[in-house]
Design a protein around this motif. Sequence first.
Motif, PDB file in Angstrom:
ATOM      1  N   LEU A 134       0.946  -1.055   0.234  1.00  0.00           N
ATOM      2  CA  LEU A 134      -0.362   0.438  -0.060  1.00  0.00           C
ATOM      3  C   LEU A 134       0.505   0.892   0.343  1.00  0.00           C
ATOM      4  O   LEU A 134       1.465   1.315   0.666  1.00  0.00           O
ATOM      5  CB  LEU A 134      -1.070  -0.143   0.985  1.00  0.00           C
ATOM      6  N   THR A 135       0.643   2.155  -0.853  1.00  0.00           N
ATOM      7  CA  THR A 135       1.207   3.586  -0.671  1.00  0.00           C
ATOM      8  C   THR A 135       0.034   4.622  -0.646  1.00  0.00           C
ATOM      9  O   THR A 135      -1.523   4.070  -1.220  1.00  0.00           O
ATOM     10  CB  THR A 135       2.169   3.994  -2.374  1.00  0.00           C
ATOM     11  N   PHE A 136       0.258   5.073   1.147  1.00  0.00           N
ATOM     12  CA  PHE A 136      -0.584   6.328   1.004  1.00  0.00           C
ATOM     13  C   PHE A 136       0.090   7.578   0.483  1.00  0.00           C
ATOM     14  O   PHE A 136       0.635   8.244   1.080  1.00  0.00           O
ATOM     15  CB  PHE A 136      -1.020   6.111   2.595  1.00  0.00           C
ATOM     16  N   GLU A 137      -0.975   8.620   0.162  1.00  0.00           N
ATOM     17  CA  GLU A 137      -0.574  10.054  -0.397  1.00  0.00           C
ATOM     18  C   GLU A 137      -2.138  10.942   0.209  1.00  0.00           C
ATOM     19  O   GLU A 137      -3.320  10.091   0.150  1.00  0.00           O
ATOM     20  CB  GLU A 137      -0.696   9.522  -1.904  1.00  0.00           C
ATOM     21  N   THR A 138      -1.781  11.975   0.598  1.00  0.00           N
ATOM     22  CA  THR A 138      -2.726  12.693   0.456  1.00  0.00           C
ATOM     23  C   THR A 138      -2.654  14.226   0.045  1.00  0.00           C
ATOM     24  O   THR A 138      -1.604  14.534  -0.341  1.00  0.00           O
ATOM     25  CB  THR A 138      -2.185  13.584   2.034  1.00  0.00           C
ATOM     26  N   VAL A 139      -3.815  14.433  -1.383  1.00  0.00           N
ATOM     27  CA  VAL A 139      -4.008  15.553  -1.971  1.00  0.00           C
ATOM     28  C   VAL A 139      -5.006  16.594  -0.919  1.00  0.00           C
ATOM     29  O   VAL A 139      -5.735  16.613  -0.039  1.00  0.00           O
ATOM     30  CB  VAL A 139      -4.702  15.832  -2.785  1.00  0.00           C
ATOM     31  N   GLU A 140      -4.408  18.006  -0.553  1.00  0.00           N
ATOM     32  CA  GLU A 140      -4.888  19.234  -0.295  1.00  0.00           C
ATOM     33  C   GLU A 140      -5.975  19.643  -0.740  1.00  0.00           C
ATOM     34  O   GLU A 140      -6.535  20.305  -1.895  1.00  0.00           O
ATOM     35  CB  GLU A 140      -4.283  20.574  -0.097  1.00  0.00           C
ATOM     36  N   SER A 141      -7.058  18.789  -1.224  1.00  0.00           N
ATOM     37  CA  SER A 141      -8.451  19.015  -1.809  1.00  0.00           C
ATOM     38  C   SER A 141      -9.635  18.395  -1.156  1.00  0.00           C
ATOM     39  O   SER A 141      -9.679  18.014  -0.194  1.00  0.00           O
ATOM     40  CB  SER A 141      -8.607  17.945  -3.473  1.00  0.00           C
ATOM     41  N   GLY A 142     -11.160  18.815  -1.765  1.00  0.00           N
ATOM     42  CA  GLY A 142     -11.921  18.244  -1.562  1.00  0.00           C
ATOM     43  C   GLY A 142     -12.651  16.687  -1.927  1.00  0.00           C
ATOM     44  O   GLY A 142     -11.441  16.698  -2.950  1.00  0.00           O
ATOM     45  N   HIS A 143     -13.465  16.422  -1.920  1.00  0.00           N
ATOM     46  CA  HIS A 143     -14.310  14.808  -2.576  1.00  0.00           C
ATOM     47  C   HIS A 143     -13.645  14.882  -4.176  1.00  0.00           C
ATOM     48  O   HIS A 143     -13.305  13.555  -4.515  1.00  0.00           O
ATOM     49  CB  HIS A 143     -15.711  14.937  -2.214  1.00  0.00           C
ATOM     50  N   TRP A 144     -14.198  16.000  -4.410  1.00  0.00           N
ATOM     51  CA  TRP A 144     -14.096  16.193  -5.728  1.00  0.00           C
ATOM     52  C   TRP A 144     -12.189  16.424  -6.416  1.00  0.00           C
ATOM     53  O   TRP A 144     -12.039  17.079  -7.496  1.00  0.00           O
ATOM     54  CB  TRP A 144     -14.689  16.702  -6.716  1.00  0.00           C
ATOM     55  N   MET A 145     -11.535  15.809  -5.625  1.00  0.00           N
ATOM     56  CA  MET A 145     -10.311  15.047  -6.195  1.00  0.00           C
ATOM     57  C   MET A 145      -9.757  16.005  -7.865  1.00  0.00           C
ATOM     58  O   MET A 145      -8.486  16.641  -8.043  1.00  0.00           O
ATOM     59  CB  MET A 145      -9.572  14.219  -5.778  1.00  0.00           C
ATOM     60  N   ALA A 146      -9.916  15.008  -8.943  1.00  0.00           N
ATOM     61  CA  ALA A 146      -9.514  14.310 -10.219  1.00  0.00           C
ATOM     62  C   ALA A 146      -9.764  15.797 -10.124  1.00  0.00           C
ATOM     63  O   ALA A 146      -9.692  16.302 -11.647  1.00  0.00           O
ATOM     64  CB  ALA A 146      -9.449  13.662 -10.340  1.00  0.00           C
ATOM     65  N   GLN A 147     -10.738  16.632 -10.313  1.00  0.00           N
ATOM     66  CA  GLN A 147     -11.444  18.141 -10.807  1.00  0.00           C
ATOM     67  C   GLN A 147     -11.047  19.307  -9.781  1.00  0.00           C
ATOM     68  O   GLN A 147     -10.097  19.961 -11.207  1.00  0.00           O
ATOM     69  CB  GLN A 147     -13.023  18.249 -11.244  1.00  0.00           C
ATOM     70  N   GLU A 148     -10.636  19.598  -9.358  1.00  0.00           N
ATOM     71  CA  GLU A 148     -10.414  20.645  -8.171  1.00  0.00           C
ATOM     72  C   GLU A 148      -8.723  20.703  -8.710  1.00  0.00           C
ATOM     73  O   GLU A 148      -8.153  21.383  -7.970  1.00  0.00           O
ATOM     74  CB  GLU A 148     -10.738  20.808  -6.409  1.00  0.00           C
ATOM     75  N   LYS A 149      -8.112  19.511  -7.823  1.00  0.00           N
ATOM     76  CA  LYS A 149      -6.381  19.400  -7.623  1.00  0.00           C
ATOM     77  C   LYS A 149      -5.705  18.109  -9.233  1.00  0.00           C
ATOM     78  O   LYS A 149      -5.286  17.082  -8.444  1.00  0.00           O
ATOM     79  CB  LYS A 149      -5.693  19.022  -6.589  1.00  0.00           C
ATOM     80  N   PRO A 150      -5.453  18.107 -10.286  1.00  0.00           N
ATOM     81  CA  PRO A 150      -5.979  17.521 -11.488  1.00  0.00           C
ATOM     82  C   PRO A 150      -3.939  17.303 -11.407  1.00  0.00           C
ATOM     83  O   PRO A 150      -3.353  16.315 -11.882  1.00  0.00           O
ATOM     84  CB  PRO A 150      -6.786  17.654 -12.501  1.00  0.00           C
ATOM     85  N   ASP A 151      -3.705  18.454 -11.361  1.00  0.00           N
ATOM     86  CA  ASP A 151      -1.929  18.296 -11.842  1.00  0.00           C
ATOM     87  C   ASP A 151      -1.230  17.627 -10.638  1.00  0.00           C
ATOM     88  O   ASP A 151      -0.821  16.840 -10.644  1.00  0.00           O
ATOM     89  CB  ASP A 151      -1.917  19.654 -11.801  1.00  0.00           C
ATOM     90  N   ARG A 152      -1.433  17.825  -9.229  1.00  0.00           N
ATOM     91  CA  ARG A 152      -1.176  17.180  -8.103  1.00  0.00           C
ATOM     92  C   ARG A 152      -1.526  15.369  -8.258  1.00  0.00           C
ATOM     93  O   ARG A 152      -0.727  14.649  -8.230  1.00  0.00           O
ATOM     94  CB  ARG A 152      -2.113  17.078  -7.223  1.00  0.00           C
ATOM     95  N   VAL A 153      -2.778  15.250  -9.224  1.00  0.00           N
ATOM     96  CA  VAL A 153      -3.175  13.458  -8.629  1.00  0.00           C
ATOM     97  C   VAL A 153      -2.666  12.952  -9.795  1.00  0.00           C
ATOM     98  O   VAL A 153      -2.045  12.053  -9.556  1.00  0.00           O
ATOM     99  CB  VAL A 153      -4.468  13.759  -9.281  1.00  0.00           C
TER     100      VAL A 153
END
Length: 353
Positions: A309-328
Amino acid sequence: MPEMRNSTVTEHSIRSGDHVTFYLAAGPRDGPLIIFIHGWPELALSWRHVLPRFGGLGFRAIAPDMRGYGRSTVYDRHDAYAQRHVAADMIALLDALDGEKAVWVGHDWGSATAWSIASHHPERCFAVASLCVPYRTIERGTDHLVSLVDREIYPEADAPSGQWAYMRFYHERFQRATAVHDADPRRTIKALFRRGKPDALGKPSPHVQIFANNGWFGGGDIAPDVDRDPAVVSEQDLCAYAESLGRNGFYGLNSYYMNDADNLAYSDESADGGRLTMPVLFIAGRYDITCESVESRLADPMRESCEDLTFETVESGHWMAQEKPDRVNAILTKWLADKVPSAWPREMNQARP
């Protein structure tokens, strides 16, 4: 690194029996498959920032409209949306793409499907990734989710179902919930698709009030007419969501919540007791207070059930791929390079040191 190529997104569909799956695709047809599975109440369009990136890297990047959504088949029975049927759609899609294996990436209810494929069909997986929803949670039903509620934030006496009260509301007042969503799909999407709020951390989700309010959005008969959040959705994309939801309605989408017993039974049929041995990536949305996985126990069953398992965190809400696509995109790319080299396009493998 080779120049990125073939990033144009094209439209396709396949038929399996009486079921049609519409999908978007990017990248060379002979590239290794990476399949992105959207959740509620989204579309293949939700991966619009991700598909060109991975298609350009040489993957065959695929994003289907799930059953009940967009241009895929819509059913008028709750039980048609049980995970065993949804996962079967995805295996049929993989077969139609002449794929032996794929990297599966899910979000929200799409995560439940990606986890179901990994746990029931590990031989069809290079690896599996999920945004926001950990393994062995939503696909095991509401009672299981409630057992993992953070009681510091949701005392049992005041909020017995915690942030998952909205799921109970579907079970008990499905018509009411669906009528409010259907009243104006454009306003519903505007109200739902909002960026994450750091100041919401540690506070109860508004979902706890859904029974007291007799419904979503504070109990109104229609979603509030709020401004569109440009950090999550453009005007063009909003129109596409509203058109699709206005045509299909929310019945099928909301029916995903109505199959707890069958989904639990299906989960119990998992290979190897549900233990995953392939590479697994989980990306938590730091400000996703409904699926809060950083400080709560929500991710504990996943940690206990995944060997790599690799566990990462993005500073986003639920709609992550739309809010923070570059980070994803960055996290997915690095994970694939580090953990799943066998799934990289041949040209990319030759270019790597």
